[in-house]
Design an enzyme around this catalytic site. Sequence first.
Site, mmCIF file in Angstrom:
data_model
loop_
_atom_site.group_PDB
_atom_site.id
_atom_site.type_symbol
_atom_site.label_atom_id
_atom_site.label_comp_id
_atom_site.label_asym_id
_atom_site.label_seq_id
_atom_site.Cartn_x
_atom_site.Cartn_y
_atom_site.Cartn_z
ATOM 1 N N ARG A 192 -21.057 -26.865 22.137
ATOM 2 C CA ARG A 192 -21.607 -28.086 22.734
ATOM 3 C C ARG A 192 -20.494 -28.811 23.477
ATOM 4 N NH1 ARG A 192 -23.956 -30.305 17.954
ATOM 5 N NH2 ARG A 192 -25.116 -31.635 19.373
ATOM 6 N N GLY A 193 -20.877 -29.499 24.529
ATOM 7 C CA GLY A 193 -19.879 -30.292 25.260
ATOM 8 C C GLY A 193 -20.452 -31.674 25.437
ATOM 9 N N ASP B 17 -6.854 -28.453 34.829
ATOM 10 C CA ASP B 17 -7.234 -28.788 33.446
ATOM 11 C C ASP B 17 -7.017 -27.600 32.516
ATOM 12 O OD1 ASP B 17 -10.223 -30.249 31.889
ATOM 13 O OD2 ASP B 17 -8.086 -30.458 31.487
#
Length: 285
Positions: free
Chosen positions: A23-24, A138
């Site tokens: 999940r994010g 990132d």
Amino acid sequence: AASEAAQKRWTTSDFDVGKPLGRGKFGHVYLAREKRSNHIVALKVLFKTQLHQSQVEHQLRREVEIQSHLRHPNILRLYGYFYDQKRVYLILEYAARGELYKELQKCKYFSERRAATYVASLARALIYCHGKHVIHRDIKPENLLIGAQGELKIADFGWSVHTFNRRRTMCGTLDYLPPEMVESVEHDASVDIWSLGILCYEFLYGVPPFEAREHSETYKRIVQVDLKFPPKPIVSSYAKDLISQMLVKESTQRLALHKLLEHPWIVQSADPSGIYREPRSEVSP
Ligand SMILES: Cc1cc(Cn2cc(-c3c(Cl)cnc4nc(-c5cn(C)nc5C)[nH]c34)cn2)no1
């Protein structure tokens, strides 16, 4: 098939959706099988309301635009996308051995052979991206997945940009940001070299080099490049030398990625295949 995948209008009825994989902030990722081809994929399902509230639609558009055009063994494929009333769906390559950061938490830190093998494959993937004027911006353990053969896959290009339209806003967690991003000044592809240096340190010591209790403390340690190597675990001076050549404040002085691949630590320790295989003894009984 690839070009067909790019143009085809996908819908959820094209897939048998299975267990959740993760999940994010904006949604979940599910294991899924495309019905016609039986191809196993990871289906990232994001909620439009959350995307809208956080004003990240433009970032998502860029992530799709950039990642769908990248083809490299160490970059997670984005096969296509579709959307309905409430959600956006990204059809992603399934990385069968899951998230690298969980593996790092389990092992605490990696052997020099494993760390060097991963760093070399990430350097090759970044050389490929930079060659296409894409900077990731990132690079961190949470954005790395492990494929079925043990190869590393860079995922989540949510913060990547084409270097023609660089943005100066803050992005990503502080730990991995180089001085020029923390100080919000012009930045270029060398930001990924800095983050790869941070990652190499964390692979070998289990923590990023400038970690501190307070954000303000981490900020200070980054801009001062307050780099210290703890006595434990014991790490070779070649590895420390490579990290010291990457974590350099002046971005133009950071070790170029093609030079990294010729560094003695990489030449000596990295598996040329870019795949880390557990040696016999390390396999749990
Ligand atoms: C939303 C949201 C969640 C995440 C983090 N995330 C990524 C995955 C994921 C992807 Cl994108 C592709 N392949 C994967 N394989 C796994 C996996 C495999 N095993 C055996 N265990 C796991 C977990 N996860 C994958 C899941 N969550 N990013 O945005």
